[in-house]
Design a protein around this motif. Structure first.
Motif, PDB file in Angstrom:
ATOM      1  N   ALA A   1      -0.873  22.076  28.630  1.00 56.73           N
ATOM      2  CA  ALA A   1      -1.952  21.150  28.998  1.00 56.73           C
ATOM      3  C   ALA A   1      -1.413  19.998  29.848  1.00 56.73           C
ATOM      4  CB  ALA A   1      -2.619  20.606  27.730  1.00 56.73           C
ATOM      5  N   ALA A   2      -0.215  19.508  29.523  1.00 54.06           N
ATOM      6  CA  ALA A   2       0.359  18.394  30.286  1.00 54.06           C
ATOM      7  C   ALA A   2       0.626  18.824  31.736  1.00 54.06           C
ATOM      8  CB  ALA A   2       1.652  17.919  29.621  1.00 54.06           C
ATOM      9  N   ALA A   3       1.147  20.041  31.904  1.00 53.32           N
ATOM     10  CA  ALA A   3       1.381  20.552  33.267  1.00 53.32           C
ATOM     11  C   ALA A   3       0.042  20.695  33.996  1.00 53.32           C
ATOM     12  CB  ALA A   3       2.103  21.900  33.204  1.00 53.32           C
ATOM     13  N   ALA A   4      -0.966  21.209  33.271  1.00 56.37           N
ATOM     14  CA  ALA A   4      -2.283  21.402  33.882  1.00 56.37           C
ATOM     15  C   ALA A   4      -2.910  20.065  34.272  1.00 56.37           C
ATOM     16  CB  ALA A   4      -3.194  22.158  32.910  1.00 56.37           C
ATOM     17  N   ALA A   5      -2.710  19.035  33.455  1.00 58.63           N
ATOM     18  CA  ALA A   5      -3.290  17.723  33.751  1.00 58.63           C
ATOM     19  C   ALA A   5      -2.739  17.195  35.076  1.00 58.63           C
ATOM     20  CB  ALA A   5      -2.995  16.741  32.613  1.00 58.63           C
ATOM     21  N   ASP A   6      -1.433  17.391  35.281  1.00 59.43           N
ATOM     22  CA  ASP A   6      -0.816  16.926  36.527  1.00 59.43           C
ATOM     23  C   ASP A   6      -1.348  17.723  37.729  1.00 59.43           C
ATOM     24  OD1 ASP A   6       0.746  15.024  37.619  1.00 59.43           O
ATOM     25  OD2 ASP A   6       2.655  15.792  36.890  1.00 59.43           O
ATOM     26  N   HIS A   7      -1.437  19.032  37.587  1.00 58.34           N
ATOM     27  CA  HIS A   7      -1.980  19.866  38.685  1.00 58.34           C
ATOM     28  C   HIS A   7      -3.434  19.490  38.969  1.00 58.34           C
ATOM     29  CE1 HIS A   7       1.236  22.585  39.771  1.00 58.34           C
ATOM     30  NE2 HIS A   7       1.530  22.743  38.494  1.00 58.34           N
ATOM     31  N   PHE A   8      -4.188  19.257  37.884  1.00 57.82           N
ATOM     32  CA  PHE A   8      -5.599  18.872  38.029  1.00 57.82           C
ATOM     33  C   PHE A   8      -5.713  17.588  38.844  1.00 57.82           C
ATOM     34  CE2 PHE A   8      -9.522  16.866  36.784  1.00 57.82           C
ATOM     35  CZ  PHE A   8     -10.414  17.904  36.559  1.00 57.82           C
ATOM     36  N   GLN A   9      -4.845  16.627  38.537  1.00 61.11           N
ATOM     37  CA  GLN A   9      -4.841  15.340  39.264  1.00 61.11           C
ATOM     38  C   GLN A   9      -4.568  15.535  40.753  1.00 61.11           C
ATOM     39  OE1 GLN A   9      -5.965  12.633  38.214  1.00 61.11           O
ATOM     40  NE2 GLN A   9      -4.714  11.568  36.715  1.00 61.11           N
ATOM     41  N   GLN A  10      -3.751  16.572  41.042  1.00 62.96           N
ATOM     42  CA  GLN A  10      -3.415  16.837  42.444  1.00 62.96           C
ATOM     43  C   GLN A  10      -4.526  17.629  43.145  1.00 62.96           C
ATOM     44  OE1 GLN A  10      -0.011  16.099  43.486  1.00 62.96           O
ATOM     45  NE2 GLN A  10       0.362  15.257  41.457  1.00 62.96           N
ATOM     46  N   GLY A  11      -5.565  17.992  42.392  1.00 69.59           N
ATOM     47  CA  GLY A  11      -6.661  18.755  42.983  1.00 69.59           C
ATOM     48  C   GLY A  11      -6.432  20.254  42.979  1.00 69.59           C
ATOM     49  N   HIS A  12      -5.491  20.717  42.174  1.00 65.70           N
ATOM     50  CA  HIS A  12      -5.206  22.160  42.132  1.00 65.70           C
ATOM     51  C   HIS A  12      -6.134  22.856  41.141  1.00 65.70           C
ATOM     52  CE1 HIS A  12      -0.839  20.813  43.163  1.00 65.70           C
ATOM     53  NE2 HIS A  12      -1.657  20.713  44.201  1.00 65.70           N
ATOM     54  N   GLN A  13      -6.566  24.044  41.508  1.00 73.01           N
ATOM     55  CA  GLN A  13      -7.437  24.823  40.637  1.00 73.01           C
ATOM     56  C   GLN A  13      -7.140  26.303  40.863  1.00 73.01           C
ATOM     57  OE1 GLN A  13     -11.541  23.435  40.746  1.00 73.01           O
ATOM     58  NE2 GLN A  13     -12.229  25.486  40.185  1.00 73.01           N
ATOM     59  N   SER A  14      -7.267  27.127  39.811  1.00 70.98           N
ATOM     60  CA  SER A  14      -6.995  28.564  39.960  1.00 70.98           C
ATOM     61  C   SER A  14      -8.292  29.339  40.091  1.00 70.98           C
ATOM     62  CB  SER A  14      -6.234  29.098  38.745  1.00 70.98           C
ATOM     63  OG  SER A  14      -5.022  28.410  38.588  1.00 70.98           O
ATOM     64  N   SER A  15      -8.174  30.510  40.704  1.00 73.40           N
ATOM     65  CA  SER A  15      -9.329  31.393  40.849  1.00 73.40           C
ATOM     66  C   SER A  15      -9.559  32.153  39.542  1.00 73.40           C
ATOM     67  CB  SER A  15      -9.034  32.377  41.988  1.00 73.40           C
ATOM     68  OG  SER A  15      -9.693  33.578  41.770  1.00 73.40           O
ATOM     69  N   PHE A  16     -10.805  32.546  39.296  1.00 74.85           N
ATOM     70  CA  PHE A  16     -11.099  33.357  38.114  1.00 74.85           C
ATOM     71  C   PHE A  16     -10.546  34.774  38.270  1.00 74.85           C
ATOM     72  CE2 PHE A  16     -14.572  30.184  37.219  1.00 74.85           C
ATOM     73  CZ  PHE A  16     -14.005  29.720  36.030  1.00 74.85           C
ATOM     74  N   ASP A  17     -10.035  35.103  39.466  1.00 77.20           N
ATOM     75  CA  ASP A  17      -9.408  36.421  39.674  1.00 77.20           C
ATOM     76  C   ASP A  17      -7.954  36.443  39.226  1.00 77.20           C
ATOM     77  OD1 ASP A  17     -11.679  37.304  40.864  1.00 77.20           O
ATOM     78  OD2 ASP A  17     -11.018  36.806  42.913  1.00 77.20           O
ATOM     79  N   LEU A  18      -7.423  35.282  38.838  1.00 71.78           N
ATOM     80  CA  LEU A  18      -5.999  35.198  38.498  1.00 71.78           C
ATOM     81  C   LEU A  18      -5.652  36.194  37.388  1.00 71.78           C
ATOM     82  CD1 LEU A  18      -3.541  33.339  39.246  1.00 71.78           C
ATOM     83  CD2 LEU A  18      -4.062  32.085  37.148  1.00 71.78           C
ATOM     84  N   GLY A  19      -4.568  36.960  37.588  1.00 75.65           N
ATOM     85  CA  GLY A  19      -4.153  37.942  36.593  1.00 75.65           C
ATOM     86  C   GLY A  19      -2.908  37.495  35.844  1.00 75.65           C
ATOM     87  N   ALA A  20      -2.616  38.188  34.730  1.00 77.38           N
ATOM     88  CA  ALA A  20      -1.401  37.888  33.957  1.00 77.38           C
ATOM     89  C   ALA A  20      -0.223  38.623  34.588  1.00 77.38           C
ATOM     90  CB  ALA A  20      -1.591  38.349  32.518  1.00 77.38           C
ATOM     91  N   ARG A  21       0.932  37.988  34.606  1.00 76.33           N
ATOM     92  CA  ARG A  21       2.127  38.622  35.191  1.00 76.33           C
ATOM     93  C   ARG A  21       3.320  38.463  34.263  1.00 76.33           C
ATOM     94  NH1 ARG A  21       2.309  36.375  41.231  1.00 76.33           N
ATOM     95  NH2 ARG A  21       4.392  37.248  41.115  1.00 76.33           N
ATOM     96  N   SER A  22       4.011  39.584  34.018  1.00 79.06           N
ATOM     97  CA  SER A  22       5.157  39.537  33.104  1.00 79.06           C
ATOM     98  C   SER A  22       6.306  38.747  33.716  1.00 79.06           C
ATOM     99  CB  SER A  22       5.621  40.947  32.754  1.00 79.06           C
ATOM    100  OG  SER A  22       6.044  41.605  33.925  1.00 79.06           O
ATOM    101  N   ARG A  23       6.418  38.790  35.040  1.00 73.39           N
ATOM    102  CA  ARG A  23       7.502  38.065  35.713  1.00 73.39           C
ATOM    103  C   ARG A  23       6.915  37.235  36.837  1.00 73.39           C
ATOM    104  NH1 ARG A  23      12.341  41.037  34.658  1.00 73.39           N
ATOM    105  NH2 ARG A  23      13.380  40.096  36.436  1.00 73.39           N
ATOM    106  N   MET A  24       7.487  36.075  37.041  1.00 74.20           N
ATOM    107  CA  MET A  24       7.094  35.245  38.178  1.00 74.20           C
ATOM    108  C   MET A  24       8.142  34.157  38.353  1.00 74.20           C
ATOM    109  SD  MET A  24       3.647  33.059  38.779  1.00 74.20           S
ATOM    110  CE  MET A  24       3.407  32.237  40.326  1.00 74.20           C
ATOM    111  N   MET A  25       8.635  34.012  39.578  1.00 79.53           N
ATOM    112  CA  MET A  25       9.631  32.977  39.854  1.00 79.53           C
ATOM    113  C   MET A  25       8.960  31.603  39.745  1.00 79.53           C
ATOM    114  SD  MET A  25      12.393  34.683  40.923  1.00 79.53           S
ATOM    115  CE  MET A  25      13.287  33.802  42.205  1.00 79.53           C
ATOM    116  N   LEU A  26       9.683  30.652  39.198  1.00 78.84           N
ATOM    117  CA  LEU A  26       9.130  29.298  39.072  1.00 78.84           C
ATOM    118  C   LEU A  26       8.838  28.701  40.457  1.00 78.84           C
ATOM    119  CD1 LEU A  26       8.424  27.098  37.042  1.00 78.84           C
ATOM    120  CD2 LEU A  26      10.795  26.347  37.108  1.00 78.84           C
TER     121      LEU A  26
END
Ligand code: KG4
Ligand code: ZN
Length: 358
Positions: free
Chosen positions: A314-339
């Motif tokens: 939630a803390a990470a999301a709060a910061d992204h939210f403040q920056q105006g970032h939002q994800s699409s409802f199409d976003l899928g789950a991924r077992s691997r992803m580079m930071l």
């Protein structure tokens, strides 16, 4: 200041939390450790099923503990990568569904970014740049934190994660799961110099060793061979305290050396530690002492924020939210992803749409 409800289901903890900016209003975790203990590790299908069973009650408890209704929630977040795909999908699908149902913006969060944000929860004045030493059951990374969504991974394990090594060594010593806490306890009364064990250096093609990357699978094999040779000699009972202390000392030596070298090389004066292995008393003592000698401060967040939880998400999301970032409802789950790819999870939201949230 946005108020975020976040869900975390990437592995074996079903978690929900409400965070306002960097203040935790509720933090609910339903652990599955007892469920998986008898199998000696996490069974993915069982983890997913338990998330489905527990998540509804966990979300309700998080809202209730925060004393808030849906109208007070500005955005909903869920961990979407990396982790067990089936487990991630439970939280991600629930998060997207709640966001649709209650007409809230949705944010997918990278699990490791969450671990980084655990340090902000306990130290709200912390500002980048700093080095994050992330040591959990699934990850061992040295991350240069430059800002929200701006990370450079400088070092990592080439095989087992540090926590995984604790778990595997505990299993081969017959100590049960999870291994970290029991090895930590035994090591306190053992001799760390009883058995010399390898540190796990990574050779470079041009000669020498990688300064920040680590390896723990050779160390695990060395403990296995040691136990086998003690058993072949008829040593009974095994010197569990000395074995635990020697193994832990090798892990702590490796992590301390790499984290310090990395911080010094990059001119970083703060090391924030995250992940379950941050509980380790040997690591806490040695890293803090060694860093102090170089004028570097080390932050160990309280354990409730080091192990998997949704407050850090939630803390990470709060910061992204403040920056105006939002994800699409199409976003899928991924077992691997580079930071370093975390910004691919977002699109910019129109600033006018968010003008009321502050
Ligand atoms: O962060 P975490 O709860 O879950 C993952 O995302 O992996 O970390 C769990 C890991 C396990 O491998 C566990 O053995 C280890 O953290 N751990 C410890 C200690 N407490 C937990 N390792 C060393 N010493 C401890 N005191
Ligand atoms: Zn984790």
């Amino acid at each position: 200041m946005p108020t975020i409800l976040a869900l975390e289901t990437s592995c074996d903890e079903t978690a929900a939390a409400v965070v306002r900016d960097r203040t935790v209003l509720s933090n609910v975790v339903a652990s599955q450790i007892d469920l998986h203990r008898r199998y000696g590790g996490v069974v993915p299908e069982m983890a997913s099923r338990a998330h489905v069973e527990n998540l509804g009650a966990v979300v309700e408890a998080a809202l209730q503990e925060a004393g808030l209704g849906w109208s007070a929630i500005d955005g909903i977040a869920a961990t979407c990568a990396p982790g067990l795909v089936g487990a991630l999908m439970v939280g991600l699908t629930a998060g997207k569904t709640l966001a649709m149902l209650h007409h809230k913006p949705f944010l997918g969060i990278h699990h490791l970014e969450g671990h980084i944000y655990a340090s902000y929860l306990s130290e709200p004045t912390l500002e980048p740049p700093f080095l994050c030493l992330l040591v959990s059951g699934g990850h061992t990374s040295l991350i240069h934190v430059k800002g929200c969504g701006d990370y450079v991974t400088l070092g990592k394990t080439r095989d087992d994660a540090a926590g995984e090594a604790f778990d595997k060594v505990a299993r081969l010593m017959g100590l049960g799961y999870p291994g970290g806490p029991v090895i930590d306890r035994l090591a306190a009364t053992g001799d760390p110099k009883a058995f010399p064990l390898p540190e796990g250096n990574i050779s470079l093609p041009e000669g020498g060793f990688h300064p920040y990357d680590s390896s723990f699978s050779g160390l695990k094999t060395a403990v296995l061979r040691l136990v086998e040779s003690l058993e072949a000699k008829g040593v009974d009972p095994l010197p569990l305290e000395d074995l635990a202390a020697s193994f832990q000392a090798a892990v702590v030596r490796s992590l301390t050396k790499r984290a310090l070298t990395c911080a010094i090389d990059h001119g970083l004066t703060t090391i924030a530690v995250g992940g379950g292995v941050a509980a380790n008393r040997g690591l806490r003592q040695q890293l803090t002492e060694a860093a102090a000698a170089h004028g570097i401060r080390v932050l160990f967040p309280p354990m409730k924020y080091c192990t998997d939880n949704a407050a850090m998400i939630a803390a990470a999301a709060a910061d992204h939210f403040q920056q105006g970032h939002q994800s699409s409802f199409d976003l899928g789950a991924r077992s691997r992803m580079m930071l370093g790819d975390v910004m691919t999870l977002y699109s910019m939201q129109d600033a006018g749409d968010r003008a009321t949230v502050r």
